[in-house]
Scaffold this motif. Sequence first.
Motif, PDB file in Angstrom:
ATOM      1  N   ALA A 100      -2.486  -0.136   5.911  1.00 24.63           N
ATOM      2  CA  ALA A 100      -1.685   0.085   4.694  1.00 24.63           C
ATOM      3  C   ALA A 100      -0.555  -0.933   4.611  1.00 24.63           C
ATOM      4  N   SER A 101       0.064  -1.219   5.741  1.00 21.33           N
ATOM      5  CA  SER A 101       1.172  -2.184   5.764  1.00 21.33           C
ATOM      6  C   SER A 101       0.694  -3.594   5.459  1.00 21.33           C
ATOM      7  N   GLN A 102      -0.525  -3.933   5.877  1.00 21.21           N
ATOM      8  CA  GLN A 102      -1.105  -5.227   5.501  1.00 21.21           C
ATOM      9  C   GLN A 102      -1.286  -5.302   3.988  1.00 21.21           C
ATOM     10  N   ILE A 103      -1.858  -4.267   3.413  1.00 24.16           N
ATOM     11  CA  ILE A 103      -2.104  -4.239   1.962  1.00 24.16           C
ATOM     12  C   ILE A 103      -0.791  -4.345   1.197  1.00 24.16           C
ATOM     13  N   ALA A 118      -8.241  -8.444  13.810  1.00 23.70           N
ATOM     14  CA  ALA A 118      -9.384  -8.367  12.896  1.00 23.70           C
ATOM     15  C   ALA A 118      -9.252  -7.259  11.852  1.00 23.70           C
ATOM     16  N   LEU A 119      -8.188  -6.506  11.902  1.00 22.57           N
ATOM     17  CA  LEU A 119      -8.072  -5.333  11.041  1.00 22.57           C
ATOM     18  C   LEU A 119      -8.195  -5.638   9.551  1.00 22.57           C
ATOM     19  N   SER A 120      -7.641  -6.739   9.104  1.00 21.80           N
ATOM     20  CA  SER A 120      -7.717  -7.044   7.671  1.00 21.80           C
ATOM     21  C   SER A 120      -9.149  -7.357   7.228  1.00 21.80           C
ATOM     22  N   ALA A 121     -10.034  -7.639   8.183  1.00 23.54           N
ATOM     23  CA  ALA A 121     -11.449  -7.913   7.892  1.00 23.54           C
ATOM     24  C   ALA A 121     -12.339  -6.881   8.589  1.00 23.54           C
ATOM     25  N   TRP A 142     -10.633   4.982   3.360  1.00 25.49           N
ATOM     26  CA  TRP A 142      -9.792   5.976   2.676  1.00 25.49           C
ATOM     27  C   TRP A 142      -8.363   5.436   2.537  1.00 25.49           C
ATOM     28  N   THR A 143      -7.876   4.783   3.581  1.00 26.67           N
ATOM     29  CA  THR A 143      -6.536   4.187   3.552  1.00 26.67           C
ATOM     30  C   THR A 143      -6.429   3.151   2.441  1.00 26.67           C
ATOM     31  N   GLU A 144      -7.410   2.278   2.364  1.00 21.49           N
ATOM     32  CA  GLU A 144      -7.387   1.247   1.318  1.00 21.49           C
ATOM     33  C   GLU A 144      -7.429   1.866  -0.071  1.00 21.49           C
TER      34      GLU A 144
END
Length: 155
Positions: free
Chosen positions: A42-45, A71-74, A91-93
């Motif tokens: 969520a913090s990346q987004i 690798a979390l963003s991908a 679900w988070t996205e």
Amino acid sequence: MKKRLNYQAVAPEALKGMLELEKFVAGSGLEHSLYELVKLRASQINGCAYCLDMHSKDARKAGETEQRIYALSAWKETPFYTERERAALAWTEAMTLISANEIPDDLYLEVTEHFTDKEVVALTMAIVAINGWNRLAIGFRVAPGSYNPNKTLSS
């Protein structure tokens, strides 16, 4: 980037609800590692540098690997995450980007395949919490880098 104000000092009573939400999620039975992945994604987004710094440190302290953090963003393109984690990340996205799209039934069904009803509520509240913390940190320009995972228990 200049910090705007210290919201914790100005209105500590305003944080009571946020901290109670955190306490609920922490006691809900969700895996700590899963909760850290949700916070990071969520913090990346949202582009929250303070929360990315904080939760990458917390994830490392909890034993998360560098590979999975990087690798979390991908996450959709990697084999590093379990099906349960994938459902939580999807679900988070969707919840974080809720203003841009509706939550499809097939995603909800996927989440309920991996989580009990109580866990779906806990997961959703975890997402609500981190999105709230992101908005506070971004809105008031909390500078990243100073968080020490051995000193504090907040977002």
